[in-house]
Design a protein around this motif. Sequence first.
Motif, PDB file in Angstrom:
ATOM      1  N   ALA A 111      48.381  35.006  52.064  1.00  0.00           N
ATOM      2  CA  ALA A 111      48.139  35.298  53.474  1.00  0.00           C
ATOM      3  C   ALA A 111      49.448  35.575  54.206  1.00  0.00           C
ATOM      4  CB  ALA A 111      47.397  34.143  54.141  1.00  0.00           C
ATOM      5  N   THR A 335      38.136  35.869  55.904  1.00  0.00           N
ATOM      6  CA  THR A 335      38.742  34.552  56.151  1.00  0.00           C
ATOM      7  C   THR A 335      37.995  33.852  57.270  1.00  0.00           C
ATOM      8  OG1 THR A 335      40.942  35.354  55.510  1.00  0.00           O
ATOM      9  CG2 THR A 335      40.842  33.313  56.780  1.00  0.00           C
ATOM     10  N   ALA A 408      45.292  28.754  53.981  1.00  0.00           N
ATOM     11  CA  ALA A 408      43.941  29.102  53.547  1.00  0.00           C
ATOM     12  C   ALA A 408      43.884  29.142  52.034  1.00  0.00           C
ATOM     13  CB  ALA A 408      43.535  30.454  54.128  1.00  0.00           C
ATOM     14  N   GLU A 409      42.707  28.871  51.510  1.00  0.00           N
ATOM     15  CA  GLU A 409      42.486  28.935  50.066  1.00  0.00           C
ATOM     16  C   GLU A 409      41.128  29.579  49.824  1.00  0.00           C
ATOM     17  OE1 GLU A 409      42.740  26.052  46.121  1.00  0.00           O
ATOM     18  OE2 GLU A 409      43.595  25.428  48.028  1.00  0.00           O
ATOM     19  N   GLN A 410      40.987  30.179  48.657  1.00  0.00           N
ATOM     20  CA  GLN A 410      39.743  30.852  48.313  1.00  0.00           C
ATOM     21  C   GLN A 410      38.742  29.880  47.693  1.00  0.00           C
ATOM     22  OE1 GLN A 410      41.748  34.084  46.105  1.00  0.00           O
ATOM     23  NE2 GLN A 410      40.500  35.497  47.307  1.00  0.00           N
ATOM     24  N   TRP A 445      38.122  33.321  51.807  1.00  0.00           N
ATOM     25  CA  TRP A 445      39.220  32.489  52.293  1.00  0.00           C
ATOM     26  C   TRP A 445      38.737  31.511  53.361  1.00  0.00           C
ATOM     27  CZ3 TRP A 445      44.008  32.753  50.085  1.00  0.00           C
ATOM     28  CH2 TRP A 445      44.275  33.865  49.274  1.00  0.00           C
TER      29      TRP A 445
END
Length: 465
Positions: A111, A335, A408-410, A445
């Motif tokens: 990101a 996201t 953020a993470e998926q 995200w």
Amino acid sequence: GRAVKGADDIPAGLQALAPLLTGADALQRIATIRNDRTRLVCRGPSQSEPVFLHLDRYTTETAAGHKEEGCEVEVHAAPQAEQAALQMGMFLRNALGLAPIRQSKMGRCLAVIRGGLATPSAPKKVILDMDTGVDDALALSMALRSGCLDVLAVTAVGGNVPVSQVASNIAVVVAMVRGTSKTWRTKSVPRIAIGVEPGGGRRDASDVHGPDGIGGVTMRRDYQKWVRAARRLRPRQDAGRLVAELLQSHPVGEITLVTTGPLSNVADWIDKFPEAVIRLKAIIAMGGVFFDCGNRSPAAEFNIHADPTAARKVVEFCRAPVMERYVWRERVPLTFVGLDVTHRVTLLRSKVEQAAAKHGRGSGLARFVGHLTAHYMNFYRRNEGLDGCYLHDPLAIGYAINPTFCKAEQFHVEIEDKGEFTSGASVADYRPTRIFKDRGKEVTWVCYQVRASDFEAYFHRCLGL
């Protein structure tokens, strides 16, 4: 940390790849990741093999100046010491409250790297889709005054108030910001268009945001000047057509869509103009709650709860199967900036009052923010004891400006649209198990951490508070 001017200037480790790169002369540095590692060797009295702890502090800095720092612990061991390593990992998680990490450093910094692709001299092109209540109005003011965003259009979706009132509110905020900002007055005015009402049939939030959605300011005599100016902006009736025209007239991947209301408009555009929606660079949606409780129901955040079917359609559209159900990819990067992070950023009443006192009664924007937020802050004081308000929608705008405000993470994300008590729940599969998860769908995200004080300071500067 230097620009690559040609194939001869590529670092030695990449020389072998140079013939495979198209346009190698145009290569340039996007980001630099630095990692400082401390290595500890741990061995118990009965262990034949040691367990290695890597204590890492990493920094990612983009060419545009965006920067992010983080820390992590890695546990390594030979197969003979695997059980000891597992015990060490469990001890660290329980003692220090550490969360397991699946992504590489590059993945976690993606990101930041994406945010660094746009330089300060080239504002990011965005379309804003809003159900303009109080925090949407603050977000719109921030977007227009930041100087970092080129707001091409603002579309109205029903949510906090009916869609016709939302469009009027958008026009009032645009007129107000234009009339009180010398630096923005000469810039082009974003186009305004009216979209659809949510399909969920839920009640609006006028009890929270005021009868007009923006704290009753449109009913005040001293704001009729801006109400009259807003009428001259004349919103279009076809938000979907406007968005399709803008996306088709710009290169693929140039425009980001930021939504701060229910996803009803976006779902409608997916049905009518899918070939245009797929041209988006990304969608940033203020909505959902993934690791905490909801605000409209115990399980759901307001925007998703208002039209869960639309939210589900957007999530499913933004990921596409590559190989049946086993491999998925981002069709459009999506996201969620949800309550997990927006509940950590606030605007306090004392800050607004200080700004009004500092700038005097003649400061139009400071007065506007005070009048805009008074009803909203009164609700939070009665409901939660907070003498201020949360900056839900401004944080989504902040993330579009500078992705380093949030981490953020998926995840594999699904939206519940049928539950009697859980309709609108946004579910992220963060279970530690590997066997029962659909790992191939981990493409959405979700923001899970925010640099609250940094964002709040930036928000204050944008609005001159």
